[in-house]
Scaffold this active site. Sequence first.
Site, mmCIF file in Angstrom:
data_model
loop_
_atom_site.group_PDB
_atom_site.id
_atom_site.type_symbol
_atom_site.label_atom_id
_atom_site.label_comp_id
_atom_site.label_asym_id
_atom_site.label_seq_id
_atom_site.Cartn_x
_atom_site.Cartn_y
_atom_site.Cartn_z
ATOM 1 N N PRO A 23 0.841 -1.203 0.000
ATOM 2 C CA PRO A 23 0.000 0.000 0.000
ATOM 3 C C PRO A 23 0.874 1.251 0.000
ATOM 4 C CG PRO A 23 0.086 -0.955 2.198
ATOM 5 C CD PRO A 23 0.821 -1.904 1.299
ATOM 6 N N LEU A 24 0.628 2.156 -0.939
ATOM 7 C CA LEU A 24 1.378 3.406 -1.034
ATOM 8 C C LEU A 24 0.384 4.550 -1.167
ATOM 9 C CD1 LEU A 24 4.146 2.311 -3.574
ATOM 10 C CD2 LEU A 24 4.460 2.679 -1.120
ATOM 11 N N ALA A 25 0.359 5.429 -0.187
ATOM 12 C CA ALA A 25 -0.603 6.529 -0.184
ATOM 13 C C ALA A 25 -0.461 7.377 -1.443
ATOM 14 C CB ALA A 25 -0.405 7.398 1.056
ATOM 15 N N GLN A 77 -6.239 -1.956 4.130
ATOM 16 C CA GLN A 77 -5.364 -1.624 5.253
ATOM 17 C C GLN A 77 -5.913 -0.422 6.017
ATOM 18 O OE1 GLN A 77 -1.400 0.516 5.182
ATOM 19 N NE2 GLN A 77 -0.644 -1.561 5.552
ATOM 20 N N CYS A 113 3.771 2.602 9.333
ATOM 21 C CA CYS A 113 3.894 3.886 8.645
ATOM 22 C C CYS A 113 4.788 4.837 9.436
ATOM 23 C CB CYS A 113 2.517 4.512 8.434
ATOM 24 S SG CYS A 113 2.583 6.119 7.597
ATOM 25 N N ASN A 213 9.479 -7.163 3.214
ATOM 26 C CA ASN A 213 9.250 -5.901 2.512
ATOM 27 C C ASN A 213 10.444 -4.966 2.707
ATOM 28 O OD1 ASN A 213 7.466 -2.929 3.197
ATOM 29 N ND2 ASN A 213 7.655 -3.775 1.151
ATOM 30 N N GLY A 214 10.756 -4.202 1.659
ATOM 31 C CA GLY A 214 11.812 -3.200 1.761
ATOM 32 C C GLY A 214 12.932 -3.392 0.761
ATOM 33 N N GLU A 215 13.093 -2.451 -0.168
ATOM 34 C CA GLU A 215 14.182 -2.425 -1.148
ATOM 35 C C GLU A 215 14.203 -3.643 -2.072
ATOM 36 O OE1 GLU A 215 16.050 0.162 -1.782
ATOM 37 O OE2 GLU A 215 15.163 1.294 -0.119
ATOM 38 N N GLY A 237 6.621 -2.291 -3.308
ATOM 39 C CA GLY A 237 5.877 -1.041 -3.441
ATOM 40 C C GLY A 237 6.464 -0.107 -4.470
#
Length: 345
Positions: A23-25, A77, A113, A213-215, A237
């Site tokens: 999820p990316l705002a 989410q 977040c 998650n991450g990079e 993401g």
Amino acid sequence: MPKIKTPQEQKDIIFENLLFLAPLAGYTDLPFRKVVKRFGVDITVSEMISSHALAFSSAKTLKMLAKSPNETPFSVQIAGSKPEVLSKAIEVLNKQNEINKNHIDILDFNCGCPAPKVANHGNGSGLLKNLDLLVKCLNLIRERTNARYTSVKVRLGFDKKIPLEIANALNDANVDFVVVHARTKADAYKKERIDYQALENMKQVLRHPLIANGEIDSPKKAQEVLDFTGANGVMIGRAALKSPWIFWQIKQGKRSDELPNVIKREIVLEHFDAMIDFYGERGAIMFRKNLHAYAKGEEGASAFRNVANNISEPKSMREAIEEFFDESRIKADFQAFVELNKKSV
């Protein structure tokens, strides 16, 4: 129109090598998720939704719950930290789930977040400073929701790493799986602060499936992270904003990040048309940020971004997209183009 399946009729999620869209705002709205789903992502997640906003059932907030017909399983989410507000938010979600015939398969709780306006009020990664409350909120969500699955997304800690403490706490939470971003809140998105070793350590302790998650920005990196951490899947993401086809590449075992521009043009146009369908004419202005990501790395990208930033009318925006991502700049043969479409439909 196909019959919408009830949760009992849907297949169980098999927690093995799963691919998630993070999820990316401001980015992972319905139009974008619809495009990404075509490329084989297993689970899509809504943008983060405030439990306070849900409790008041604003039209804008309820619109964020909409999903494309191809989004199954679909995760929503939410964020918050006040049990009474979370309860009201879940009541709204349950009602929407009943109206829309169980279209929310997973209810995810954001505890990662890092945005100050979220974390400084005790929400998001702010809950990592109060693991007892975090677990209480998760168990409340499981008790009240009519979604089939529940999950949580966390980081490695707030201002220091406490991965094993978090893992042990989450073992007391009634959730189906855990997504872990391999940095603390204080690390923000600094590349050098990524810590996959901490994920591997958590995997040894956690009694729930773990999603890394991450990079994760390439098929090669995805496989390396899965192998190193023993995770049950990966969540991607920011890399998907520029390359929504990354999920197809991972599933196909592709080592190259290249795609023919004729494919890219079709993807961009499909995404743009979906934005106009969903948001109306203002979708053209909203799509500027997406064009910035799609154009990154292309020849003349800077000039194109300047052009796009001054277009607000849908017809003119579509023409600009067609001209920039033109067929004359194909980087692969036509056979690859045909194969990709067959594999991704």
